[in-house]
Design an enzyme around this catalytic site. Sequence first.
Site, PDB file in Angstrom:
ATOM      1  N   ASP A   1      50.646  34.604  46.005  1.00  0.00           N
ATOM      2  CA  ASP A   1      49.292  35.172  45.963  1.00  0.00           C
ATOM      3  C   ASP A   1      49.293  36.677  45.687  1.00  0.00           C
ATOM      4  O   ASP A   1      48.604  37.450  46.378  1.00  0.00           O
ATOM      5  CB  ASP A   1      48.563  34.930  47.294  1.00  0.00           C
ATOM      6  CG  ASP A   1      48.666  33.499  47.794  1.00  0.00           C
ATOM      7  OD1 ASP A   1      48.702  32.589  46.961  1.00  0.00           O
ATOM      8  OD2 ASP A   1      48.700  33.307  49.026  1.00  0.00           O
TER       9      ASP A   1
ATOM     10  N   GLU B   1      40.152  27.892  44.134  1.00  0.00           N
ATOM     11  CA  GLU B   1      40.355  29.064  44.988  1.00  0.00           C
ATOM     12  C   GLU B   1      40.745  30.270  44.146  1.00  0.00           C
ATOM     13  O   GLU B   1      40.776  30.204  42.917  1.00  0.00           O
ATOM     14  CB  GLU B   1      41.457  28.782  46.014  1.00  0.00           C
ATOM     15  CG  GLU B   1      42.807  28.426  45.402  1.00  0.00           C
ATOM     16  CD  GLU B   1      43.803  27.907  46.423  1.00  0.00           C
ATOM     17  OE1 GLU B   1      43.419  27.702  47.594  1.00  0.00           O
ATOM     18  OE2 GLU B   1      44.978  27.706  46.049  1.00  0.00           O
TER      19      GLU B   1
END
Length: 459
Positions: free
Chosen positions: A184, A351
């Site tokens: 991420d 997401e």
Amino acid sequence: MRIAVVLALCVTAAGVAVVVGGGPAAAATVPTGAVSLESVNYPGRYVRHLDSLGRIDPVTTASTAQTKADATFTVVNGLASPGCYSFQTKGGLFLRHRDFRLRTDANTGDATFRADATFCAADGSVAGSVSFVSYNYPSRRIRHRDFALWLDPIQSVADSSFRVTAAWAPKTNRNPVIPGLFADPQIASFGGRYYLYPTTDGYAGWAGTYYKAFSSTDLVTWTDHGVILDLAPDVSWADNSAWAPSVANRNGQYYLYFSGGLATGNTAKQLGVAVSAAPTGPFRDALGRPLVAAGQFAGGQVIDPAVFTDDDGRSYLYWGQGVARVVPLNGDMISYDPAQVRTITPAGYNEAPFVFKRNGTYYFMWSENDTRSEDYRVAYATGPSPVGPWTNRGVVLSKSGSVRGTGHHSVVRAPGTDVWYIAYHRFAVPAGNGTNRETAIDRMQFNADGTIVPVVPTL
């Protein structure tokens, strides 16, 4: 000639003090990245794995490529502690002890494995050498006994001392850009320097608790600035699930937006914001409570914050898994009007929202599918404002060859240019999965009409 790396025998931000056998505290630092470990009292013998078992064997320039690879380890962030180290093989496994025998295994991410695979550095028997102390058995060190590697109580200091040398099989691939398990990534540019803010990965259930910062001037050589926020001691309302940070700069301050939850009890994730005077922290919780609370807005999981600042200086906060939301931030960067929250969920969205602007066009990007899927990928849309409306443009980053699970990205422009880069995570090559991921960076280019050329992930 094999050149040993001389180790600093002092406590630093990246080092750790240890006490072994009742002796004085000792500390050493080890360079991260690909290295080999030579026995002090058997020069020419190096730590290697053979049929999964750790030992020290002769390695020379005439040795086979496989032998050289087996004697090469990537020193990475300690799986159980950022102040210690773990050793990853060329095949993606980790050196760990099981019943005090050293061997290589795939990271399961549970607390026992992480502790078994973490070693703290102490000074060795001679100058420029290092000894490795077990994280969970601090009275034991890695030692060779009849050339096999064991975790033993300290007996012969020389048997547990090693010189860190240049790797027999050095890293040749561009990616990953930082060694170890990180996911991420948010990439940003502040003051002419690039910064990476990733999730610390390798935990079962993605249960990491802390964030680190890395910086670079060239996107190739990265400096590890250590832990910048640790939920357990630094945040009163969260102690687990430190996921997907985002950092923005305004008012002479740096603002870290982050996800957090509790390891027990209420496991719902919430968003927080922390502040620092420097991009490398340390950051402190700015509110003492969540910025976006679980259940505050119906639908979706409250994770994956991202901040975009427009040319007029106004900043927007994006977030959400399952549902994508956006709200303008107030000038203080730590508050907003809940009545202005908008839902902007595009088709295929899962997401990791991210927005940037180029030549007057706004680009809204997100990840599709589950992060555990090898088909995790990035899609995007374009629009006339930070909140849309959005025109879907399709997938721009997906798996290719041995590179799988490419997603949860961010984008940065090289200052003063129209050169763009995309940072993202992928399954660690070759033995990764949805909780063993690594960070990569590639060029991102545009067609004449402003659409993004599909990015081919590189090794």
